[in-house]
Design a protein around this motif. Structure first.
Motif, PDB file in Angstrom:
ATOM      1  N   ILE A 198       3.929  10.521  -6.704  1.00 34.81           N
ATOM      2  CA  ILE A 198       4.890  11.035  -7.559  1.00 34.81           C
ATOM      3  C   ILE A 198       4.164  11.852  -8.674  1.00 34.81           C
ATOM      4  O   ILE A 198       4.572  12.985  -8.998  1.00 34.81           O
ATOM      5  CB  ILE A 198       5.601   9.951  -8.194  1.00 34.81           C
ATOM      6  N   PHE A 199       2.990  11.239  -8.967  1.00 35.47           N
ATOM      7  CA  PHE A 199       2.208  12.016 -10.113  1.00 35.47           C
ATOM      8  C   PHE A 199       1.285  13.099  -9.438  1.00 35.47           C
ATOM      9  O   PHE A 199       1.104  14.121 -10.232  1.00 35.47           O
ATOM     10  CB  PHE A 199       1.588  10.796 -10.767  1.00 35.47           C
ATOM     11  N   PHE A 200       0.499  13.031  -8.422  1.00 36.97           N
ATOM     12  CA  PHE A 200      -0.491  13.692  -8.030  1.00 36.97           C
ATOM     13  C   PHE A 200      -0.195  14.817  -6.908  1.00 36.97           C
ATOM     14  O   PHE A 200      -0.236  15.886  -6.815  1.00 36.97           O
ATOM     15  CB  PHE A 200      -1.461  12.948  -7.532  1.00 36.97           C
ATOM     16  N   LYS A 201       0.784  14.525  -5.873  1.00 37.63           N
ATOM     17  CA  LYS A 201       1.276  15.619  -4.945  1.00 37.63           C
ATOM     18  C   LYS A 201       2.643  16.340  -5.494  1.00 37.63           C
ATOM     19  O   LYS A 201       2.424  17.544  -5.296  1.00 37.63           O
ATOM     20  CB  LYS A 201       1.538  14.717  -3.722  1.00 37.63           C
ATOM     21  N   TYR A 202       3.432  15.553  -6.146  1.00 34.46           N
ATOM     22  CA  TYR A 202       4.862  16.398  -6.394  1.00 34.46           C
ATOM     23  C   TYR A 202       4.807  16.666  -7.914  1.00 34.46           C
ATOM     24  O   TYR A 202       5.682  17.517  -8.422  1.00 34.46           O
ATOM     25  CB  TYR A 202       5.985  15.373  -6.038  1.00 34.46           C
ATOM     26  N   ARG A 208       0.893  -1.244   0.044  1.00 32.47           N
ATOM     27  CA  ARG A 208       0.067   0.120  -0.151  1.00 32.47           C
ATOM     28  C   ARG A 208       0.762   1.031   0.161  1.00 32.47           C
ATOM     29  O   ARG A 208       0.849   2.309  -0.743  1.00 32.47           O
ATOM     30  CB  ARG A 208      -0.999  -0.061   1.126  1.00 32.47           C
ATOM     31  N   ASP A 209       1.887   1.020   0.888  1.00 35.64           N
ATOM     32  CA  ASP A 209       2.970   2.486   0.876  1.00 35.64           C
ATOM     33  C   ASP A 209       3.559   2.698  -0.674  1.00 35.64           C
ATOM     34  O   ASP A 209       3.849   3.707  -1.073  1.00 35.64           O
ATOM     35  CB  ASP A 209       3.909   2.323   1.772  1.00 35.64           C
ATOM     36  N   ILE A 210       3.874   1.609  -1.311  1.00 37.43           N
ATOM     37  CA  ILE A 210       4.358   1.751  -2.677  1.00 37.43           C
ATOM     38  C   ILE A 210       3.241   2.342  -3.595  1.00 37.43           C
ATOM     39  O   ILE A 210       3.827   3.397  -4.244  1.00 37.43           O
ATOM     40  CB  ILE A 210       4.839   0.300  -3.119  1.00 37.43           C
ATOM     41  N   LYS A 211       2.291   1.870  -3.377  1.00 40.48           N
ATOM     42  CA  LYS A 211       1.382   2.667  -4.301  1.00 40.48           C
ATOM     43  C   LYS A 211       0.920   4.024  -4.041  1.00 40.48           C
ATOM     44  O   LYS A 211       0.868   4.752  -4.952  1.00 40.48           O
ATOM     45  CB  LYS A 211      -0.025   1.938  -4.144  1.00 40.48           C
ATOM     46  N   GLN A 212       1.112   4.155  -2.596  1.00 40.84           N
ATOM     47  CA  GLN A 212       0.933   5.539  -1.954  1.00 40.84           C
ATOM     48  C   GLN A 212       2.075   6.585  -2.837  1.00 40.84           C
ATOM     49  O   GLN A 212       1.950   7.582  -3.124  1.00 40.84           O
ATOM     50  CB  GLN A 212       0.785   5.867  -0.654  1.00 40.84           C
ATOM     51  N   GLU A 254       8.519   2.116 -17.750  1.00 44.36           N
ATOM     52  CA  GLU A 254       8.436   3.682 -17.630  1.00 44.36           C
ATOM     53  C   GLU A 254       6.652   3.792 -17.507  1.00 44.36           C
ATOM     54  O   GLU A 254       5.896   2.984 -18.078  1.00 44.36           O
ATOM     55  CB  GLU A 254       9.045   4.476 -18.500  1.00 44.36           C
ATOM     56  N   ILE A 255       6.291   4.862 -16.772  1.00 46.46           N
ATOM     57  CA  ILE A 255       4.914   5.130 -16.737  1.00 46.46           C
ATOM     58  C   ILE A 255       5.004   6.736 -16.783  1.00 46.46           C
ATOM     59  O   ILE A 255       5.551   7.504 -16.242  1.00 46.46           O
ATOM     60  CB  ILE A 255       4.212   4.830 -15.472  1.00 46.46           C
ATOM     61  N   LEU A 256       4.096   7.214 -17.603  1.00 44.76           N
ATOM     62  CA  LEU A 256       3.922   8.521 -17.849  1.00 44.76           C
ATOM     63  C   LEU A 256       2.676   9.079 -16.921  1.00 44.76           C
ATOM     64  O   LEU A 256       1.755   8.384 -16.865  1.00 44.76           O
ATOM     65  CB  LEU A 256       3.580   8.947 -19.432  1.00 44.76           C
ATOM     66  N   LYS A 257       2.612  10.537 -16.616  1.00 46.78           N
ATOM     67  CA  LYS A 257       1.733  10.701 -15.696  1.00 46.78           C
ATOM     68  C   LYS A 257       0.002  10.421 -16.273  1.00 46.78           C
ATOM     69  O   LYS A 257      -0.685  10.256 -15.494  1.00 46.78           O
ATOM     70  CB  LYS A 257       1.717  12.316 -15.118  1.00 46.78           C
ATOM     71  N   GLU A 258       0.323  10.927 -17.468  1.00 51.85           N
ATOM     72  CA  GLU A 258      -1.279  10.919 -18.283  1.00 51.85           C
ATOM     73  C   GLU A 258      -1.702   9.417 -18.287  1.00 51.85           C
ATOM     74  O   GLU A 258      -2.943   9.452 -18.280  1.00 51.85           O
ATOM     75  CB  GLU A 258      -1.047  11.655 -19.638  1.00 51.85           C
ATOM     76  N   GLU A 259      -0.845   8.629 -18.541  1.00 51.15           N
ATOM     77  CA  GLU A 259      -1.090   7.139 -18.507  1.00 51.15           C
ATOM     78  C   GLU A 259      -1.913   6.672 -17.201  1.00 51.15           C
ATOM     79  O   GLU A 259      -2.587   5.803 -17.271  1.00 51.15           O
ATOM     80  CB  GLU A 259       0.043   6.152 -19.075  1.00 51.15           C
ATOM     81  N   TYR A 260      -0.825   7.002 -16.142  1.00 48.81           N
ATOM     82  CA  TYR A 260      -1.476   6.649 -14.748  1.00 48.81           C
ATOM     83  C   TYR A 260      -2.679   7.256 -14.420  1.00 48.81           C
ATOM     84  O   TYR A 260      -3.335   6.635 -14.028  1.00 48.81           O
ATOM     85  CB  TYR A 260      -0.169   7.206 -13.850  1.00 48.81           C
TER      86      TYR A 260
END
Length: 171
Positions: A99-103, A90-94, A155-161
């Motif tokens: 990474i994408f939403f807070k920072y 759960r912490d990894i997912k957080q 890799e993951i891009l923010k828009e994909e996530y």
């Protein structure tokens, strides 16, 4: 629960040192020798977190490096000191959400050695959250067991996530 690793340096280093010669952790270290984990005293080019259980014990470490100019995170690394702990997952997912939403970073990159038991989980994660397997670096690292291993780059891009986080429409 995610906490700044700077508050848990001695506990993290002790647990890290206890595992330095454990062949099961060769997947994290990535080479036959290692040094004591270094927790940065700032957050400019690296974020490092302790995953802490309900009674305040460190159960893992999650970290990544930052490239501010490209708004990218790389060298995403996770090390569980309590394998199979659901709280750590759960912490990894957080951390990925943060990474994408807070920072507000745009890209997350990480790799995994072929043979690592976690590889299947990484592939499932990428499939579920819109990333991709970029490629394989052949015989890229010699690990503690003396063998050369391939490394899979993800890799993951923010828009994909973000797209995977949207509520699904019911038809």
């Amino acid at each position: 629960m995610i906490k700044p690793a700077q508050n848990y340096v001695s506990e993290i280093q002790k647990k890290y040192i206890e595992r330095m010669f454990d062949i099961n952790y060769q997947w994290y270290y990535g080479y036959p020798g290692t040094e004591v984990i270094s927790i940065p005293d700032n957050t400019y080019d690296q974020h490092c977190f302790a995953s802490v259980n309900g009674i305040g014990e460190v159960i893992g470490v999650i970290s990544y490096s930052i490239n501010i100019s490209s708004m990218s995170c790389y060298n995403f690394g996770i090390m569980s000191f309590d394998k199979g702990n659901v709280s750590f997952v759960r912490d990894i997912k957080q951390v990925v959400d943060d990474i994408f939403f807070k920072y507000n970073f745009n890209r997350l990159e990480f790799n995994c050695f072929v043979g690592n038991p976690a590889l299947r989980g990484y592939r499932n994660f990428i499939k579920k959250y819109g990333g991709r397997e970029v490629g394989v670096l052949r015989q890229s690292n010699r690990l503690m067991d003396g063998k050369l291993y391939d490394s899979v780059l993800f890799e993951i891009l923010k828009e994909e996530y973000q797209e995977t986080k949207k509520p699904k429409k019911i038809q």
